[in-house]
Design a protein around this motif. Structure first.
Motif, PDB file in Angstrom:
ATOM      1  N   VAL A  65       0.817  -1.209   0.000  1.00  0.00           N
ATOM      2  CA  VAL A  65       0.000   0.000   0.000  1.00  0.00           C
ATOM      3  C   VAL A  65       0.855   1.265   0.000  1.00  0.00           C
ATOM      4  CG1 VAL A  65      -1.874  -1.212   1.153  1.00  0.00           C
ATOM      5  CG2 VAL A  65      -0.221   0.082   2.533  1.00  0.00           C
ATOM      6  N   SER A  66       2.167   1.106   0.183  1.00  0.00           N
ATOM      7  CA  SER A  66       3.089   2.250   0.169  1.00  0.00           C
ATOM      8  C   SER A  66       4.485   1.729  -0.128  1.00  0.00           C
ATOM      9  CB  SER A  66       3.084   2.972   1.515  1.00  0.00           C
ATOM     10  OG  SER A  66       3.654   2.150   2.521  1.00  0.00           O
ATOM     11  N   PRO A  67       5.402   2.590  -0.558  1.00  0.00           N
ATOM     12  CA  PRO A  67       6.763   2.117  -0.822  1.00  0.00           C
ATOM     13  C   PRO A  67       7.425   1.480   0.396  1.00  0.00           C
ATOM     14  CG  PRO A  67       6.425   4.267  -1.819  1.00  0.00           C
ATOM     15  CD  PRO A  67       5.208   4.003  -0.978  1.00  0.00           C
ATOM     16  N   GLU A  68       7.232   2.038   1.584  1.00  0.00           N
ATOM     17  CA  GLU A  68       7.869   1.476   2.773  1.00  0.00           C
ATOM     18  C   GLU A  68       7.238   0.145   3.188  1.00  0.00           C
ATOM     19  OE1 GLU A  68       7.392   3.923   6.264  1.00  0.00           O
ATOM     20  OE2 GLU A  68       5.313   3.263   6.544  1.00  0.00           O
ATOM     21  N   GLY A  69       6.065  -0.164   2.629  1.00  0.00           N
ATOM     22  CA  GLY A  69       5.374  -1.400   2.984  1.00  0.00           C
ATOM     23  C   GLY A  69       5.804  -2.609   2.187  1.00  0.00           C
ATOM     24  N   LYS A 111       9.268  -6.558   8.574  1.00  0.00           N
ATOM     25  CA  LYS A 111       9.863  -7.491   7.621  1.00  0.00           C
ATOM     26  C   LYS A 111      10.341  -6.795   6.351  1.00  0.00           C
ATOM     27  CE  LYS A 111       8.078 -11.582   6.955  1.00  0.00           C
ATOM     28  NZ  LYS A 111       7.132 -12.683   6.648  1.00  0.00           N
ATOM     29  N   ALA A 112      10.124  -5.495   6.265  1.00  0.00           N
ATOM     30  CA  ALA A 112      10.458  -4.757   5.049  1.00  0.00           C
ATOM     31  C   ALA A 112      11.962  -4.590   4.877  1.00  0.00           C
ATOM     32  CB  ALA A 112       9.794  -3.387   5.071  1.00  0.00           C
ATOM     33  N   CYS A 113      12.308  -4.164   3.655  1.00  0.00           N
ATOM     34  CA  CYS A 113      13.690  -3.822   3.288  1.00  0.00           C
ATOM     35  C   CYS A 113      14.631  -5.027   3.360  1.00  0.00           C
ATOM     36  CB  CYS A 113      14.221  -2.676   4.143  1.00  0.00           C
ATOM     37  SG  CYS A 113      15.739  -1.952   3.473  1.00  0.00           S
ATOM     38  N   THR A 114      14.360  -6.006   2.498  1.00  0.00           N
ATOM     39  CA  THR A 114      15.292  -7.107   2.278  1.00  0.00           C
ATOM     40  C   THR A 114      15.556  -7.191   0.781  1.00  0.00           C
ATOM     41  OG1 THR A 114      13.654  -8.855   1.873  1.00  0.00           O
ATOM     42  CG2 THR A 114      14.170  -8.344   4.173  1.00  0.00           C
ATOM     43  N   GLU A 115      16.536  -8.008   0.416  1.00  0.00           N
ATOM     44  CA  GLU A 115      16.757  -8.284  -1.003  1.00  0.00           C
ATOM     45  C   GLU A 115      15.946  -9.527  -1.395  1.00  0.00           C
ATOM     46  OE1 GLU A 115      18.188  -6.423  -3.138  1.00  0.00           O
ATOM     47  OE2 GLU A 115      19.075  -4.971  -1.761  1.00  0.00           O
ATOM     48  N   TRP A 133      15.677   1.407   3.237  1.00  0.00           N
ATOM     49  CA  TRP A 133      14.776   2.322   3.933  1.00  0.00           C
ATOM     50  C   TRP A 133      14.532   1.753   5.325  1.00  0.00           C
ATOM     51  CZ3 TRP A 133      13.099  -1.011   0.125  1.00  0.00           C
ATOM     52  CH2 TRP A 133      12.056  -1.881   0.426  1.00  0.00           C
ATOM     53  N   THR A 134      14.018   2.572   6.215  1.00  0.00           N
ATOM     54  CA  THR A 134      13.827   2.150   7.596  1.00  0.00           C
ATOM     55  C   THR A 134      12.481   1.460   7.752  1.00  0.00           C
ATOM     56  OG1 THR A 134      15.148   4.004   8.407  1.00  0.00           O
ATOM     57  CG2 THR A 134      13.720   2.902  10.002  1.00  0.00           C
ATOM     58  N   PRO A 135      12.465   0.179   8.142  1.00  0.00           N
ATOM     59  CA  PRO A 135      11.184  -0.486   8.366  1.00  0.00           C
ATOM     60  C   PRO A 135      10.498   0.068   9.610  1.00  0.00           C
ATOM     61  CG  PRO A 135      12.982  -1.913   9.031  1.00  0.00           C
ATOM     62  CD  PRO A 135      13.610  -0.703   8.404  1.00  0.00           C
ATOM     63  N   VAL A 136       9.205  -0.193   9.715  1.00  0.00           N
ATOM     64  CA  VAL A 136       8.438   0.273  10.872  1.00  0.00           C
ATOM     65  C   VAL A 136       7.721  -0.919  11.500  1.00  0.00           C
ATOM     66  CG1 VAL A 136       8.112   2.579   9.920  1.00  0.00           C
ATOM     67  CG2 VAL A 136       6.403   0.799   9.460  1.00  0.00           C
ATOM     68  N   GLY A 137       7.275  -0.736  12.716  1.00  0.00           N
ATOM     69  CA  GLY A 137       6.563  -1.805  13.387  1.00  0.00           C
ATOM     70  C   GLY A 137       5.838  -1.280  14.605  1.00  0.00           C
ATOM     71  N   SER A 147      18.088  -8.436  10.956  1.00  0.00           N
ATOM     72  CA  SER A 147      17.170  -7.456  10.379  1.00  0.00           C
ATOM     73  C   SER A 147      17.464  -6.056  10.905  1.00  0.00           C
ATOM     74  CB  SER A 147      15.723  -7.818  10.712  1.00  0.00           C
ATOM     75  OG  SER A 147      15.363  -9.076  10.197  1.00  0.00           O
ATOM     76  N   LEU A 148      17.053  -5.076  10.116  1.00  0.00           N
ATOM     77  CA  LEU A 148      17.121  -3.701  10.591  1.00  0.00           C
ATOM     78  C   LEU A 148      16.148  -3.523  11.754  1.00  0.00           C
ATOM     79  CD1 LEU A 148      17.093  -1.813   7.159  1.00  0.00           C
ATOM     80  CD2 LEU A 148      19.075  -2.310   8.595  1.00  0.00           C
ATOM     81  N   ILE A 149      16.526  -2.685  12.698  1.00  0.00           N
ATOM     82  CA  ILE A 149      15.627  -2.408  13.824  1.00  0.00           C
ATOM     83  C   ILE A 149      14.521  -1.476  13.340  1.00  0.00           C
ATOM     84  CG2 ILE A 149      15.421  -1.370  16.108  1.00  0.00           C
ATOM     85  CD1 ILE A 149      18.319  -2.167  16.614  1.00  0.00           C
ATOM     86  N   PRO A 150      13.260  -1.887  13.464  1.00  0.00           N
ATOM     87  CA  PRO A 150      12.182  -1.036  12.957  1.00  0.00           C
ATOM     88  C   PRO A 150      11.950   0.177  13.845  1.00  0.00           C
ATOM     89  CG  PRO A 150      11.270  -2.937  14.084  1.00  0.00           C
ATOM     90  CD  PRO A 150      12.759  -3.143  14.038  1.00  0.00           C
ATOM     91  N   GLU A 151      11.426   1.193  13.227  1.00  0.00           N
ATOM     92  CA  GLU A 151      11.033   2.384  13.961  1.00  0.00           C
ATOM     93  C   GLU A 151       9.640   2.160  14.547  1.00  0.00           C
ATOM     94  OE1 GLU A 151       9.605   6.776  12.592  1.00  0.00           O
ATOM     95  OE2 GLU A 151      11.555   6.095  11.821  1.00  0.00           O
TER      96      GLU A 151
END
Length: 368
Positions: A65-69, A111-115, A133-137, A147-151
């Motif tokens: 639903v969005s680029p960060e998603g 779970k976002a921002c993986t290859e 990009w910074t994932p969120v949660g 994994s990157l630490i989500p915001e």
């Protein structure tokens, strides 16, 4: 007695049979530029082959639903007009074959921002890489150690994401879809809010069952408000995080009891069918597999709540699928990898079981 080949009505939509295709990520959209997130020839061929093969309902892969998603930068999206136009060709063809067209709306959250799983093998980019990009949660809890630490999402950003789901649903209608499915399973953002394993909030979006389900119901309500009253809304859920089923695992997670309770809430909020899967929110959870291993979860939801359900999970043989429907364990079966192996599975099932599937007119007219 209901069979695999009986049409299934939901609101004004009648799906021609009970053999449906699960959403399966292809990671094949353009990763940048004007065509980012737009369906390609691969998506057209992939989905259209299963329609020609007789599948009654086809759900696109998870569509952000969005680029960060997005999970990866190669995911499909439906946050702009170019993406809508790209989907129209696909939905038109599916409908021309008598197949219902469904879209799964997603936000990957933490779970976002993986290859992609191939090539870099699902590597997590470093925060300073060009395409990161910074994932969120719901909480600042990474999906895995690498994994990157989500915001942690603010209340304002939660409201924005709810509106992004609604806007995506409006675009999905413009693109010609008959069904919209909200992805609340497999460790995506909504599942992250539902499960106490990943949701450590102390405000009114965390803690109690009512608070952990608040975000999901806000998304459902927002989508239902913009989606036509005469078309169905599905909700995909992971019936369990696979923690309660393991007596040696004392971690707290989402359970089957939670799912049954939540199904009643979803029905009250206008959801027409629950797509019952499991897992993927706890990477190291012990999963008890085997043919049809997730069907009992769907059966319990249907039996205890009366909510229509679709069953998934190692459903591979026509007789197995027919038994699931005729015994009342589910209203439909959703096939995934089996349809990758055999796009014409529905036609093979009809031949084996004596069912009727509409053939493409071109195949009926072929001369030797």
């Amino acid at each position: 007695m209901t069979t695999l080949f009986t049409p299934y009505p939901l609101r004004s939509l009648t799906i021609p049979n009970r053999i449906w295709m699960s959403a399966m990520c292809q990671y094949s959209a353009a990763p940048e530029g004007e065509q980012t997130g737009v369906p390609t020839d691969w998506h057209f061929a992939h989905l259209s082959a299963r329609a020609a093969g007789g599948t009654g309902l086809i759900l696109t892969e998870g569509t952000a639903v969005s680029p960060e998603g997005r999970i990866t930068r190669f995911d499909l999206g439906i946050w702009n007009r170019t993406q809508v136009d790209g989907f129209r060709r696909i939905t038109a063809f599916l409908k021309s074959q008598g197949t219902a067209a469904g879209i799964q709306l997603t936000h990957a959250g933490r779970k976002a921002c993986t290859e992609r799983p191939w090539g870099d093998g699902g590597r997590r980019p470093a925060p300073d890489e060009p395409h990161a990009w910074t994932p969120v949660g719901p909480s600042a809890v990474p999906y895995t150690e690498s994994s990157l630490i989500p915001e942690e999402l603010t209340r304002r950003r939660i409201g924005e994401i709810v509106r992004e789901f609604a806007a995506a649903a409006e675009r999905a209608l413009e693109a010609g879809f008959d069904v919209v499915e909200i992805q609340g399973a497999h460790g995506y953002l909504i599942h992250q809010f539902l499960s106490p394993y990943s949701n450590h909030r102390t405000d009114d979006y965390g803690g109690s069952f009512e608070c952990r389900t608040r975000f999901a119901l806000e998304v459902v309500d927002a989508v239902r408000r913009v989606w036509p009253e005469d078309l169905p809304v599905f909700f995909r859920i992971s019936a369990t995080d696979w923690l309660a089923e393991n007596p040696e695992d004392d971690r707290e997670g989402w359970t089957l009891d939670d799912t049954v309770r939540f199904a009643k809430e979803l029905t009250a909020h206008g959801v027409d069918l629950m797509d019952v899967s499991t897992g993927a929110n706890v990477p190291d959870a012990k999963i008890i597999g085997g043919p049809g291993y997730q069907v009992p979860f769907a059966e319990r939801v249907r039996t205890e709540t009366g909510m229509p359900v679709a069953a998934v999970g190692l459903i591979t043989e026509p007789a197995q699928a027919q038994e699931i429907i005729t015994s009342g364990k589910a209203d439909a079966v959703l096939l995934a990898r089996e349809l990758l192996r055999d796009p014409y599975w529905a036609r093979r099932a009809a031949a084996e079981l004596g069912g009727t599937i509409q053939w493409p007119v071109q195949y009926n007219r072929v001369r030797p």
